[in-house]
Design an enzyme around this catalytic site. Structure first.
Site, short mmCIF file in Angstrom:
data_model
loop_
_atom_site.label_atom_id
_atom_site.label_comp_id
_atom_site.label_asym_id
_atom_site.label_seq_id
_atom_site.Cartn_x
_atom_site.Cartn_y
_atom_site.Cartn_z
N LYS A 98 10.68 61.29 64.25
CA LYS A 98 11.96 62.00 64.34
C LYS A 98 12.35 62.36 65.77
O LYS A 98 13.54 62.46 66.07
CB LYS A 98 11.94 63.24 63.45
CG LYS A 98 11.92 62.88 61.97
CD LYS A 98 12.03 64.11 61.09
CE LYS A 98 11.95 63.68 59.62
NZ LYS A 98 12.04 64.80 58.69
N GLU A 157 14.07 72.21 66.23
CA GLU A 157 15.51 72.03 66.45
C GLU A 157 16.23 73.28 65.95
O GLU A 157 15.66 74.09 65.22
CB GLU A 157 16.04 70.77 65.76
CG GLU A 157 15.92 70.75 64.27
CD GLU A 157 16.39 69.44 63.64
OE1 GLU A 157 16.31 68.39 64.29
OE2 GLU A 157 16.85 69.50 62.50
N ARG A 162 14.71 52.58 54.73
CA ARG A 162 14.28 52.03 53.43
C ARG A 162 15.37 52.28 52.41
O ARG A 162 16.36 52.94 52.71
CB ARG A 162 13.01 52.75 52.99
CG ARG A 162 13.26 54.26 52.96
CD ARG A 162 12.16 55.05 52.34
NE ARG A 162 12.26 56.46 52.63
CZ ARG A 162 12.96 57.34 51.93
NH1 ARG A 162 13.66 56.94 50.88
NH2 ARG A 162 13.00 58.61 52.27
P1 ADP Z 1 12.89 64.80 55.30
O1 ADP Z 1 12.42 63.73 56.22
O2 ADP Z 1 11.80 65.52 54.64
O3 ADP Z 1 13.96 64.30 54.38
P2 ADP Z 1 14.98 66.07 56.87
O4 ADP Z 1 14.88 66.16 58.34
O5 ADP Z 1 15.88 65.03 56.32
O6 ADP Z 1 13.54 65.90 56.25
O7 ADP Z 1 15.42 67.49 56.29
C1 ADP Z 1 15.39 67.75 54.90
C2 ADP Z 1 16.34 68.88 54.56
O8 ADP Z 1 15.98 70.07 55.28
C3 ADP Z 1 17.78 68.63 54.95
O9 ADP Z 1 18.48 67.91 53.96
C4 ADP Z 1 18.33 70.04 55.14
O10 ADP Z 1 18.68 70.63 53.91
C5 ADP Z 1 17.12 70.79 55.71
N1 ADP Z 1 17.18 70.77 57.18
C6 ADP Z 1 16.53 69.94 58.01
N2 ADP Z 1 16.79 70.22 59.30
C7 ADP Z 1 17.64 71.26 59.31
C8 ADP Z 1 18.28 72.03 60.34
N3 ADP Z 1 18.08 71.77 61.63
N4 ADP Z 1 19.08 73.05 59.96
C9 ADP Z 1 19.28 73.35 58.66
N5 ADP Z 1 18.72 72.66 57.65
C10 ADP Z 1 17.89 71.62 57.95
P1 ADP Z 2 15.19 60.06 49.66
O1 ADP Z 2 15.05 60.25 51.14
O2 ADP Z 2 15.28 58.65 49.23
O3 ADP Z 2 16.19 60.96 49.07
P2 ADP Z 2 12.82 61.65 49.11
O4 ADP Z 2 12.85 62.37 50.41
O5 ADP Z 2 13.01 62.44 47.86
O6 ADP Z 2 13.80 60.44 49.04
O7 ADP Z 2 11.44 60.87 49.03
C1 ADP Z 2 11.21 59.88 48.04
C2 ADP Z 2 9.72 59.70 47.87
O8 ADP Z 2 9.15 59.21 49.06
C3 ADP Z 2 8.98 60.99 47.55
O9 ADP Z 2 7.92 60.69 46.66
C4 ADP Z 2 8.46 61.42 48.90
O10 ADP Z 2 7.33 62.26 48.78
C5 ADP Z 2 8.15 60.10 49.55
N1 ADP Z 2 8.27 60.15 51.02
C6 ADP Z 2 9.42 60.24 51.71
N2 ADP Z 2 9.19 60.25 53.04
C7 ADP Z 2 7.85 60.18 53.20
C8 ADP Z 2 6.97 60.15 54.34
N3 ADP Z 2 7.42 60.21 55.59
N4 ADP Z 2 5.64 60.07 54.10
C9 ADP Z 2 5.18 60.01 52.85
N5 ADP Z 2 5.94 60.03 51.75
C10 ADP Z 2 7.26 60.11 51.89
#
Ligand code: ADP
Ligand code: ADP
Ligand code: MG
Length: 471
Positions: free
Chosen positions: A115, A199, A290
């Site tokens: 990230k 962040e 993906r």
């Molecule tokens: P992941 O890789 O687990 O999907 P993300 O970086 O996409 O993680 O963040 C998942 C969720 O966490 C976001 O959809 C949002 O709701 C919350 N989030 C992440 N970063 C921020 C931020 N800087 N400020 C507020 N909410 C955040």
């Molecule tokens: P999407 O981003 O497609 O909305 P999710 O964040 O809900 O999906 O993740 C989908 C599946 O992939 C979940 O089972 C989650 O635990 C797994 N997953 C997502 N990102 C990672 C990661 N960086 N490492 C391991 N598992 C992951």
């Protein structure tokens, strides 16, 4: 075109990929561990191979899976989501062994899966990102100094995180001190990397993400956005396409940003660029390299089969669509039906599905790997079904969602389905104006009474009578 594809995944997404292969005249090869011997993806694929007793190891072993692909005559591997889908090493081994990885190149997965590197690439491309770390934090002190600079609250995040884990909001220096070792330890355990970054925490943002498709010939298009603001603990529960809360100008803007992001990193295949949005402000959050769980709703509003496009792109074909060929119609909504008990802090509820009837009728789609008599194993994700509804208008999609959730019979395990009916009934949700604070701000939606279906009650009564008669 490929002759045979190995699907390095399980559950509903493996079944989804089998379906795309079947429509394209491609043979599909499933893999399964002992816990998945009776899984639907094994039954639906043309061929299935056992990959060991451990419930997870076989799905997470890149060399073994690529060997299996070569031995079984596969010319490509589809990684699905989760598992090895964002593992650059897996993509690299595929390339080495002459098997096509259905996804972007290994170096792009590596760069966007990290990230902080992704943030740097976006800054270089002129895509707005949240204020925060330039690289990874090297110490807590560095984090504290940076947090002072950008101002609390801040988000402490695992650099290789995903699935909503490894993220903590910190409202003060004390909280940051407390959370730092926790996030480092969670990141190490869950993602095999101790790296974390900071962040700015955006207050009450909407999660807006854009689906992109990019081919090997430099063509990049977007398939509009999805609103994934209905989340619990940073995990998506309900997803909507298009977002009911973007103006056409905002839609064009995020679409253009996503295409710019994909072009900047030489992206190829299907991907999703995630943004946080407040009013007219938009910040890049991350890119998922993906297919996503919620790709379905984009398929419903655009008619584009995203998994088919992934396979076509990997085979070197040109995109079948130019940007001006892509339109959307109506609204689609996806409910992630998880085998969890919302009334008990969303505790997973694994076990045997005693009865399952799929909902049907116009505008209803189910993507699942469950069936009556199937036992949900405790080793994997608790999401057991995706219910997707489509309708021409926002009001109709709300009604259709309610109707379809009521149509569905899923007995034997507790699910999130009754909770979604409460959300659908909530005036704030119905107004189409909500952000990521919706779920935490509405604890009252958890106070529903569980209405059991008469057949379930009859089953419970006869079980009780039988038990009584035995004594
Ligand atoms: P992941 O890789 O687990 O999907 P993300 O970086 O996409 O993680 O963040 C998942 C969720 O966490 C976001 O959809 C949002 O709701 C919350 N989030 C992440 N970063 C921020 C931020 N800087 N400020 C507020 N909410 C955040
Ligand atoms: P999407 O981003 O497609 O909305 P999710 O964040 O809900 O999906 O993740 C989908 C599946 O992939 C979940 O089972 C989650 O635990 C797994 N997953 C997502 N990102 C990672 C990661 N960086 N490492 C391991 N598992 C992951
Ligand atoms: Mg995300």
């Amino acid at each position: 075109m490929f002759k045979k594809i190995l699907i390095a995944n399980r559950g509903e997404i493996a079944v989804r990929i089998v379906r795309a292969c079947a429509e394209m005249g491609i043979r599909s090869v499933a893999v399964f561990t002992e816990a998945d011997r009776f899984a639907l993806h094994v039954k639906r694929a043309d061929e299935a191979h056992f990959v060991g007793d451990d419930p997870l190891a076989g799905y997470l072993d890149p060399r073994r899976l690529v060997n299996l692909a070569v031995e079984s005559g596969c010319d490509a591997i589809h990684p699905g989501y989760g598992f090895l889908s964002e593992n650059a090493e897996f993509a690299r081994i595929c390339a080495e062994r002459g098997v096509t990885f259905i996804g972007p190149a290994a170096d792009v997965i590596h760069r966007m899966g990290d990230k902080t590197q992704a943030r740097q690439s976006m800054i270089a491309a002129g895509v707005p990102v949240t204020p925060g770390s330039e690289g990874n934090l090297t110490s807590l002190d560095e984090g504290l100094a940076l947090a002072d600079e950008i101002g609390y609250p801040v988000m402490l995040k695992a650099t290789s995180g995903g699935g909503g884990r490894g993220i903590r909001r910190c409202d003060s220096a004390d909280e940051l001190r407390q959370q730092y070792p926790r996030v480092v330890s969670e990141a190490t355990k869950a993602f095999g990397s101790a790296e974390v970054f900071l962040e700015k925490c955006i207050i009450d943002p909407r999660h807006i993400e854009v689906q992109v498709l990019a081919d090997a010939h430099g063509n990049v298009v977007h398939l509009f956005e999805r609103d994934c603001s209905i989340q619990r603990r940073n995990q998506k529960l309900i997803e909507i396409a298009p977002s009911p809360q973007l103006t056409p100008e905002q839609r064009d803007y995020v679409g253009e940003l996503a295409v710019r992001a994909a072009k900047a990193v030489g992206y190829e295949n299907a991907g999703t660029v995630e943004f946080l949005v407040v009013g007219h402000e938009v910040w890049f959050m991350e890119m998922n390299t993906r297919v996503q769980v919620e790709h379905t709703i984009t398929e419903q509003i655009t008619g584009v089969d995203i998994v088919r496009e992934q396979i076509r792109i990997a085979a070197g074909l040109k995109l079948a669509y130019r940007q001006e060929d892509i339109h959307f119609r109506g609204y689609a909504m996806q409910f992630r039906i998880n085998a969890e008990d919302p009334k008990n802090n969303f505790l997973p509820s694994f076990g045997r599905i005693t009865r399952y009837y799929a909902p049907g009728g116009p505008g209803v789609r189910t993507d699942t790997a469950i069936y009556t008599g199937y036992t949900i194993p405790p080793y994997y994700d608790s999401m057991c079904l995706k219910l997707i509804v489509w309708a021409l208008t926002w009001e109709e999609v709300l009604d259709r969602g309610t109707r379809a959730l009521n149509d569905m019979r899923l007995q034997g395990v507790t699910t999130t389905s009754p909770y979604y009916l409460e959300i659908l009934n909530c005036p704030e949700f119905r107004s189409g104006r909500f952000d990521t604070s919706f779920v935490p701000n509405h604890p009252e939606l958890l106070h529903y009474s569980v209405k059991r279906h008469p057949s379930e009650v009859a089953l419970a009564v006869s079980a009780a009578l039988a038990a009584h008669a035995g004594y």
